[in-house]
Design a protein around this motif. Structure first.
Motif, mmCIF file in Angstrom:
data_model
loop_
_atom_site.group_PDB
_atom_site.id
_atom_site.type_symbol
_atom_site.label_atom_id
_atom_site.label_comp_id
_atom_site.label_asym_id
_atom_site.label_seq_id
_atom_site.Cartn_x
_atom_site.Cartn_y
_atom_site.Cartn_z
ATOM 1 N N THR A 143 -10.110 0.755 11.984
ATOM 2 C CA THR A 143 -9.785 -0.464 11.240
ATOM 3 C C THR A 143 -8.460 -0.338 10.510
ATOM 4 O OG1 THR A 143 -12.121 -1.055 10.977
ATOM 5 C CG2 THR A 143 -10.571 -1.994 9.381
ATOM 6 N N VAL A 144 -8.158 0.839 9.965
ATOM 7 C CA VAL A 144 -6.943 0.976 9.158
ATOM 8 C C VAL A 144 -5.807 1.696 9.874
ATOM 9 C CG1 VAL A 144 -8.112 0.793 6.935
ATOM 10 C CG2 VAL A 144 -7.927 3.034 8.041
ATOM 11 N N GLU A 145 -6.046 2.194 11.080
ATOM 12 C CA GLU A 145 -4.960 2.863 11.797
ATOM 13 C C GLU A 145 -3.773 1.942 12.092
ATOM 14 O OE1 GLU A 145 -6.948 6.650 14.154
ATOM 15 O OE2 GLU A 145 -7.029 4.657 15.092
ATOM 16 N N PRO A 146 -3.981 0.689 12.532
ATOM 17 C CA PRO A 146 -2.805 -0.170 12.740
ATOM 18 C C PRO A 146 -2.016 -0.409 11.459
ATOM 19 C CG PRO A 146 -4.714 -1.060 13.882
ATOM 20 C CD PRO A 146 -5.221 0.043 13.002
ATOM 21 N N PRO B 289 0.829 -1.222 0.000
ATOM 22 C CA PRO B 289 0.000 0.000 0.000
ATOM 23 C C PRO B 289 0.858 1.265 0.000
ATOM 24 C CG PRO B 289 -0.784 -1.576 1.640
ATOM 25 C CD PRO B 289 0.546 -2.073 1.171
ATOM 26 N N THR B 290 0.400 2.258 -0.756
ATOM 27 C CA THR B 290 1.079 3.553 -0.810
ATOM 28 C C THR B 290 0.233 4.670 -0.225
ATOM 29 O OG1 THR B 290 0.249 3.953 -3.048
ATOM 30 C CG2 THR B 290 2.391 2.874 -2.855
ATOM 31 N N ALA B 291 -1.042 4.395 0.074
ATOM 32 C CA ALA B 291 -1.924 5.397 0.682
ATOM 33 C C ALA B 291 -3.046 4.660 1.396
ATOM 34 C CB ALA B 291 -2.503 6.342 -0.366
ATOM 35 N N GLY C 98 3.830 3.515 8.105
ATOM 36 C CA GLY C 98 4.331 4.872 8.257
ATOM 37 C C GLY C 98 3.608 5.867 7.372
ATOM 38 N N LEU C 99 2.296 5.636 7.162
ATOM 39 C CA LEU C 99 1.491 6.494 6.308
ATOM 40 C C LEU C 99 0.402 7.183 7.127
ATOM 41 C CD1 LEU C 99 0.914 4.080 3.276
ATOM 42 C CD2 LEU C 99 2.446 6.074 3.318
#
Length: 304
Positions: free
Chosen positions: A197-200, A183-185, A206-207
């Motif tokens: 859900t996507v914070e971890p 993933p890039t974003a 490091g995004l």
């Protein structure tokens, strides 16, 4: 008594050539004196896609980005059946070093590789690599938020309803597996349960977690064209491997997928695509030539 099934996984590793074509990696195994695709047995605690990436690294020394799910092959081995799940994987680095398991690696055109490999089941997987009707690599991971308990048990603003313990475990699991797709974003609907859900995952990568309100359930219902346009821009081909992660809700994801032409299990008609909590759709391409893989979760039991 049924024969034992030995679960395994592997990768169809490919790279781009200067002329715009592709070539693929095949390995020689001195123990069997055969040419094959890199693969190996499932280890406890792994999802099969994790097994595939680990085995490719061990047998080839290459770093890869996971792409489209490929074929499952089955063949008889002593005492049972070996079942191998394959993924297409684009090579992005690393270097082969001869070892006990594999003593030679060759980069070949798909046709030349099919001529060299020893086993017919490997030729079937290479034929899948050669397909041009769907992309080899995804560009979008569409995630439904993880479990957040019951709406009726939450007294506050529903937009603020957080993940429950199972949901937090699902979020951690996504953070373990989704980096394999590079993933890039990371973007999300404006709901606490979506962001959590996507914070971890974002922390591992490091995004930052960016807001994409158009894919929220209520926002999509009010303006589906805006939501669909937001999704479609992430389906455009990319010059390098990698994906955008978007977290949305169960009231929006099936409608988005239907608009893109996705039908569950390839059945025509009005069968809605599934979107279980914590699940991921791996997408790329365009309607009519769409890569659409569904991962209900990433179980560590290969029979699940």
């Amino acid at each position: 008594m049924a024969d034992a099934v030995v679960a395994a996984a592997g990768g169809v590793v490919w790279r781009r050539t200067p002329g715009g074509g592709i070539e693929t990696a095949v390995v020689h195994r001195p123990r069997y004196d055969d040419w094959s695709l890199p693969k190996g047995k499932h280890d406890p605690g792994e999802a099969l896609v994790e097994t595939a990436v680990r085995e490719v690294a061990e047998e080839t020394g290459l770093s890869v980005v996971v792409g489209r799910r490929s074929l499952r092959t089955q063949y008889a081995v002593e005492g049972g059946t070996k079942r191998v799940d394959y993924w297409l994987m684009e090579a992005v680095g690393g270097r082969f070093e001869p070892g006990d398991e594999t003593d030679e690696l060759r980069w070949l055109s798909v046709d030349a590789a099919a001529g060299l490999v020893t086993h017919d089941h490997d030729r079937a997987v290479l034929a899948d690599l050669a397909r041009t009707d769907v992309p080899r690599s995804p560009t979008l991971l569409l995630v439904r938020h993880a479990k957040a308990g019951s709406r009726s048990d939450w007294d506050g603003d529903d937009d603020l309803r957080p993940l429950d313990p199972k949901g937090r475990r699902q979020a951690r699991r996504l953070a373990e597996v989704l980096p394999l797709f590079a993933p890039t974003a990371v973007l999300t609907a404006e709901r606490t349960r979506c962001r959590e859900t996507v914070e971890p995952l974002a922390e591992v990568l490091g995004l930052p977690v960016q807001s994409l309100p158009e894919v929220g359930e209520e926002e999509f219902s009010a303006d589906p064209q805006a939501g669909l346009a937001a999704i479609e821009r992430f389906l455009e081909p990319r010059p390098a491997p990698g994906v955008t992660v978007v977290c949305s809700q169960g009231g929006a994801i099936p409608s988005i997928l239907m608009a893109l032409g996705v039908r569950w299990a390839g059945v025509a008609g009005a069968l809605w695509p599934p979107a279980a909590k914590g699940s991921t759709w791996v997408l790329g391409g365009r309607p009519g030539a769409l890569l659409a893989d569904y991962y209900r979760d990433f179980p560590t039991d290969p029979t699940a």
